[in-house]
Design an enzyme around this catalytic site. Structure first.
Site, PDB file in Angstrom:
ATOM      1  N   GLU A   1       0.796  -1.223   0.000  1.00 27.66           N
ATOM      2  CA  GLU A   1       0.000   0.000   0.000  1.00 27.66           C
ATOM      3  C   GLU A   1       0.831   1.276   0.000  1.00 27.66           C
ATOM      4  O   GLU A   1       0.424   2.299  -0.540  1.00 27.66           O
ATOM      5  CB  GLU A   1      -0.929   0.035   1.224  1.00 27.66           C
ATOM      6  N   SER A   2       1.985   1.240   0.634  1.00 30.80           N
ATOM      7  CA  SER A   2       2.795   2.448   0.777  1.00 30.80           C
ATOM      8  C   SER A   2       3.321   2.977  -0.544  1.00 30.80           C
ATOM      9  O   SER A   2       3.790   4.115  -0.616  1.00 30.80           O
ATOM     10  CB  SER A   2       3.971   2.181   1.721  1.00 30.80           C
TER      11      SER A   2
END
Length: 515
Positions: free
Chosen positions: A333-334
């Site tokens: 996700e980052s």
């Protein structure tokens, strides 16, 4: 024009009742020296107090004496808005004691709201969250009895279609961790594991006439290529130069500073497991390994994949062990794409990432259905295939990016043990045996809170599997169905008799066909 000062001097710019935007990803990318300075100032003066903390991806360091937890514990904070609380051991307890307001919003909408509001829009409008816990008609985002801010998430109708509007308070202070700043004030992230929402957060803070404070490791005498700059000087007010401690042997593989061949990724994954084991975070137990190995069998050549924190991390490990990693594109996700997602305390980083983008761009890709497959954890599953991944009776971790990813991905795989607290499993000659059942069943009549809607998944024609250490279930229009029992498992005794409801047994039909 930016100013260079100490962390203590920078902390004096934070006034009472400030809204602080924290650019971090769980235990990653935290401006730790700035947190220390806020704690020290509060202990000496009692200020700043009444703070609101906003963090789209969470900000804990898994240590109650580091990061923001000391000044939160001592009373400086009145409100927290975050997607993830799993790395904040003290904060989670204080929230349940109603010490301050606390809200759990999905990660994707928080990241996108920062970007949308920076552009002058009235929040972010999306279908993500409809029908699950954050929907005001279901529960809403509040985590305790005093958290009643209805402005954060509102149900709206646009041309007859339902949406949720996510709106965040505009930060008056942004705290950001970066790598270096050049003589003109341009900030780069060359040694960081991720840039998270740095640009959107800085833009929104400046739009609100706030101050952007950036902690960097060093000043540069040369100049970065323009494409390498994440924060232009025009958005930066204060620079604090103070390197943070790190494991030099590991950090380059995670920041993308060192190229890691696919053949070496399993070695570095093992090194990270060793580091996590030292702090008691990583558990390489047999049930998790069985689940991870079986989950990796679902991967297909060419898949673009997201793998969640906890047991799902084992799917990435076994993709490497089974030699199929080179045919996949894994993501986190980052913002990382390519390589192998790091687990445990380093979740959010990637070993040998091919690219690292802003987090909001990663969620653009996820929301658009870019993933072929995702692997997620679960606390509870019910007869309808609903999943609770963020809250139990006396504990919560927060939903993180779970909602976006599971709602928009065609093939969803949940990885979890059949029961918890005391489960003991053995494996010999390929046969699995349940030696002792856990005290807490994870398949229940009704989940406590809905992170994933089985009904909506059926409507969206998603393919959903639920993989445990003893069997596999699939989502059907009528609910859960048992589709696979592992060798050595007694289907009746170890599975069907332990379920609180009847499920369709598709393994029986398969056995009839084989006979």
């Amino acid at each position: 024009m930016f100013q260079i000062m100490t962390a203590a001097e920078a902390a004096r710019f934070i006034e009472d009742h400030a809204v602080i935007g924290l650019n971090s990803f769980a235990a990653m990318a935290n401006p730790e020296k700035l947190h220390d300075a806020i704690t020290q100032r509060f202990r000496e003066t009692g200020h700043p107090r009444g703070l609101t903390l906003i963090s789209s991806a969470g900000f804990g360091l898994l240590d109650p004496d580091r990061g923001a937890e000391p000044y939160i514990r001592e009373g400086a904070v009145s409100k927290i808005i975050a997607s993830h609380y799993g790395t904040l051991p003290v904060v989670r307890k204080l929230v349940l004691e109603d010490r301050f307001e606390a809200y759990n919003l999905p990660l994707g909408p928080m990241s996108h709201a920062l970007r949308a509001q920076a552009g002058g829009h009235d929040g972010y409008f999306t279908r993500t969250g409809l029908g699950i816990f954050v929907d005001p008609r279901v529960e809403g985002p509040g985590l305790n009895s005093i958290s009643k801010d209805e402005s954060l998430v509102r149900l709206v109708t646009i041309e007859g279609e339902e949406y949720l509007r996510y709106h965040l308070p505009a930060p008056t202070i942004a705290l950001i961790k970066a790598t270096s700043v050049d003589a003109n004030g341009n900030v780069s992230f060359e040694n960081e594991y991720c840039s998270v929402d740095a640009l959107s957060l800085a833009q929104l803070t400046r739009r609100a006439n706030g101050k952007v404070i950036v902690q960097v490791d060093r000043l540069r005498s040369d100049f970065r290529r323009p494409r390498d700059v994440i924060l232009p000087a025009a958005l930066v007010d204060i620079i604090v130069v103070c390197p943070q401690e790190r494991n030099d042997e590991l950090f380059g593989t995670l920041s993308g500073d060192i190229h890691v061949p696919l053949t070496h990724m399993q070695y570095w994954y093992a090194r990270l497991e060793e580091e996590n084991a030292k702090i008691g975070y990583e558990r390489d137990d047999l049930p998790s390994s069985i689940i991870g190995s079986r989950a990796a069998d679902e991967l297909r050549p060419g898949d673009i994949v997201n793998i969640g924190i906890g047991i799902p991390e084992k799917a990435a490990k076994y993709a490497a062990v089974k030699g199929i990693l080179q045919s996949l594109t894994l993501s986190v996700e980052s913002g990382g794409m390519g390589g192998l997602p790091a687990g445990g305390r380093q979740f959010g980083a990637m070993i040998g990432a091919g690219s690292i983008s802003d987090m909001s761009m990663q969620f653009d890709f996820y929301d658009g259905g870019g993933l072929d497959r995702c692997f997620m954890g679960a606390l509870e599953i019910d007869r309808h295939g609903n999943v609770n991944a963020h809250r139990s009776a006396d504990h919560y971790a927060g939903v993180g990016g779970f909602c976006n990813i599971t709602a928009a991905t065609e093939n969803v795989v949940f990885c979890f043990t059949f029961s918890a607290k005391g489960l003991e499993v053995s494996q010999k000659d390929g046969l699995i045996r349940i030696e002792k059942e856990g005290k807490i069943p994870k398949i229940v009549e009704h989940v406590r809170s809905i992170s994933f809607s089985g009904r909506k998944a059926v409507e969206n024609r998603q393919n959903v599997l639920y993989i445990t250490e003893r069997c596999v279930f699939a989502l059907r229009p009528e609910g859960l169905a048992l589709i696979e029992v592992y060798p050595g498992i007694d289907k009746q005794k170890d599975i069907l008799e332990k379920l609180p409801f009847a499920v369709a047994d598709e393994t029986a039909a398969q056995q009839d066909l084989s006979d």
